[in-house]
Design a protein around this motif. Sequence first.
Motif, PDB file in Angstrom:
ATOM      1  N   MET A 111     -29.021 -23.149  10.004  1.00 30.49           N
ATOM      2  CA  MET A 111     -29.363 -21.729  10.093  1.00 30.49           C
ATOM      3  C   MET A 111     -30.121 -21.257   8.852  1.00 30.49           C
ATOM      4  SD  MET A 111     -26.169 -19.703  11.850  1.00 30.49           S
ATOM      5  CE  MET A 111     -26.388 -19.187  13.573  1.00 30.49           C
ATOM      6  N   ILE A 112     -29.701 -21.732   7.685  1.00 38.94           N
ATOM      7  CA  ILE A 112     -30.379 -21.333   6.447  1.00 38.94           C
ATOM      8  C   ILE A 112     -31.847 -21.755   6.485  1.00 38.94           C
ATOM      9  CG2 ILE A 112     -30.506 -21.711   3.954  1.00 38.94           C
ATOM     10  CD1 ILE A 112     -27.423 -22.034   4.015  1.00 38.94           C
ATOM     11  N   PHE A 113     -32.108 -22.983   6.856  1.00 42.20           N
ATOM     12  CA  PHE A 113     -33.491 -23.452   6.921  1.00 42.20           C
ATOM     13  C   PHE A 113     -34.279 -22.683   7.974  1.00 42.20           C
ATOM     14  CE2 PHE A 113     -32.165 -27.226   4.509  1.00 42.20           C
ATOM     15  CZ  PHE A 113     -33.280 -27.416   3.713  1.00 42.20           C
ATOM     16  N   ALA A 114     -33.672 -22.470   9.139  1.00 42.61           N
ATOM     17  CA  ALA A 114     -34.377 -21.769  10.214  1.00 42.61           C
ATOM     18  C   ALA A 114     -34.767 -20.356   9.791  1.00 42.61           C
ATOM     19  CB  ALA A 114     -33.518 -21.726  11.469  1.00 42.61           C
ATOM     20  N   LEU A 115     -33.864 -19.673   9.081  1.00 44.07           N
ATOM     21  CA  LEU A 115     -34.133 -18.291   8.682  1.00 44.07           C
ATOM     22  C   LEU A 115     -35.040 -18.211   7.463  1.00 44.07           C
ATOM     23  CD1 LEU A 115     -30.549 -16.896   9.282  1.00 44.07           C
ATOM     24  CD2 LEU A 115     -32.608 -16.243  10.549  1.00 44.07           C
ATOM     25  N   ARG A 116     -34.810 -19.073   6.484  1.00 39.40           N
ATOM     26  CA  ARG A 116     -35.634 -19.010   5.273  1.00 39.40           C
ATOM     27  C   ARG A 116     -37.083 -19.389   5.562  1.00 39.40           C
ATOM     28  NH1 ARG A 116     -34.638 -15.847   1.815  1.00 39.40           N
ATOM     29  NH2 ARG A 116     -32.751 -16.704   0.872  1.00 39.40           N
ATOM     30  N   ARG A 117     -37.278 -20.278   6.524  1.00 38.15           N
ATOM     31  CA  ARG A 117     -38.634 -20.723   6.862  1.00 38.15           C
ATOM     32  C   ARG A 117     -39.174 -20.036   8.116  1.00 38.15           C
ATOM     33  NH1 ARG A 117     -40.025 -24.881   3.613  1.00 38.15           N
ATOM     34  NH2 ARG A 117     -41.824 -25.363   4.936  1.00 38.15           N
ATOM     35  N   HIS A 118     -38.427 -19.073   8.665  1.00 40.13           N
ATOM     36  CA  HIS A 118     -38.860 -18.281   9.817  1.00 40.13           C
ATOM     37  C   HIS A 118     -39.270 -19.153  11.011  1.00 40.13           C
ATOM     38  CE1 HIS A 118     -38.738 -14.233   8.106  1.00 40.13           C
ATOM     39  NE2 HIS A 118     -39.173 -14.754   6.977  1.00 40.13           N
ATOM     40  N   LEU A 119     -38.494 -20.176  11.276  1.00 41.73           N
ATOM     41  CA  LEU A 119     -38.867 -21.111  12.343  1.00 41.73           C
ATOM     42  C   LEU A 119     -38.932 -20.439  13.705  1.00 41.73           C
ATOM     43  CD1 LEU A 119     -36.880 -24.332  11.344  1.00 41.73           C
ATOM     44  CD2 LEU A 119     -39.164 -23.580  10.628  1.00 41.73           C
ATOM     45  N   MET A 120     -37.937 -19.603  14.032  1.00 41.28           N
ATOM     46  CA  MET A 120     -37.953 -18.948  15.334  1.00 41.28           C
ATOM     47  C   MET A 120     -39.100 -17.945  15.435  1.00 41.28           C
ATOM     48  SD  MET A 120     -35.700 -20.277  17.243  1.00 41.28           S
ATOM     49  CE  MET A 120     -35.779 -19.080  18.565  1.00 41.28           C
ATOM     50  N   ALA A 121     -39.391 -17.253  14.354  1.00 41.72           N
ATOM     51  CA  ALA A 121     -40.489 -16.276  14.379  1.00 41.72           C
ATOM     52  C   ALA A 121     -41.824 -16.971  14.649  1.00 41.72           C
ATOM     53  CB  ALA A 121     -40.540 -15.518  13.053  1.00 41.72           C
ATOM     54  N   TYR A 122     -42.041 -18.116  14.009  1.00 41.60           N
ATOM     55  CA  TYR A 122     -43.275 -18.852  14.268  1.00 41.60           C
ATOM     56  C   TYR A 122     -43.309 -19.407  15.688  1.00 41.60           C
ATOM     57  CZ  TYR A 122     -45.096 -18.558   9.531  1.00 41.60           C
ATOM     58  OH  TYR A 122     -45.621 -18.099   8.354  1.00 41.60           O
ATOM     59  N   HIS A 123     -42.163 -19.847  16.168  1.00 44.86           N
ATOM     60  CA  HIS A 123     -42.081 -20.310  17.552  1.00 44.86           C
ATOM     61  C   HIS A 123     -42.517 -19.198  18.512  1.00 44.86           C
ATOM     62  CE1 HIS A 123     -40.292 -22.331  21.106  1.00 44.86           C
ATOM     63  NE2 HIS A 123     -39.923 -21.110  21.438  1.00 44.86           N
ATOM     64  N   HIS A 124     -42.023 -17.992  18.281  1.00 45.63           N
ATOM     65  CA  HIS A 124     -42.373 -16.871  19.159  1.00 45.63           C
ATOM     66  C   HIS A 124     -43.846 -16.472  18.993  1.00 45.63           C
ATOM     67  CE1 HIS A 124     -38.426 -16.393  20.757  1.00 45.63           C
ATOM     68  NE2 HIS A 124     -37.874 -16.116  19.586  1.00 45.63           N
TER      69      HIS A 124
END
Length: 320
Positions: A111-124
């Motif tokens: 979760m830390i990596f996903a949020l710090r690197r905005h992975l879901m935001a880039y996916h969207h």
Amino acid sequence: MSLPQVVFVDRATIPAHIHFPELPFEHQWVSYDETSSSQLLERVRDADIIITNKVVLNADSLSQLPKLRLIAVAATGVNNVDIEYCRAHNIAVTNVQGYATRSVPEHVIGMIFALRRHLMAYHHDIARGAWQQHRQFCFFTHPIGDVADSTIGIIGHGALGQATAELARAVGMQVIFAEHKDASVCREGLLRFETVLRQADVVSLHCPLTEETHHLLGADELSMMKANAILINTGRGGLVDESALVDALTSGTIAAAGVDVFTQEPADEHNPLLANIDLPNLLLTPHIAWGSDSAIQQLVQRLIENIVVFYQGQKQNRIV
């Protein structure tokens, strides 16, 4: 003489593909995927042993179960069982600990990596075609931060907190642990609760839910955190004031949050986190941080061992 009856009241809390070892004594095994409060007494009236994960066993129900000798909780938390009633009426209670010391920390770090690197935001962004309309091979619409060299503040220094600290150090994070919120003196290796909130780039919750820890983090506590801080809650939903957390995320008081646990589970449309699920800085999972296959298999193995040891007249993982 009838065989001892073992009743599992919420088997569906364990994935169907997980293997249950056989109990090495003659018994009657009864299993229900789910059990409502209205169904409970009818189903467990003749039980010698009840296995429960989340089904509530309160004093009113327990008083109507004269044969009951053991409640084997298929989890660590036992707040769904009236422990004082069991203690007063010689009903043994066991739980399972230490099975998720790999699964929960990996979920936290993920979760830390996903949020710090905005992975879901880039996916969207890709899903809505924003990158495809851009002329460059890469597409920077959200800041990308490094996890290494940041500080994680851990609230709760038991087995899960310690295991999370170990994995956090492995990815280059600095670790600080918080003392109890209202403690006047800090034990060795712990910092004041407020100090941890102010210093941490990530705050991760690993403490039990009690009367003292209910809404451990509310509006005041969230306001102490850094504006670029991330909150991760894989502990219990009631540790955080969910409405205050949404306010903090929308106002920029904190940068992001990853939440695996909710005040009421399953959460519904009335939960403020679900009502704001489209926030780009909010990552929700359905109480599965603990649930890697290997962790659940360990849980089941220890659950059955607890029952066997009790049947042999010995004690293991006893709460009562």
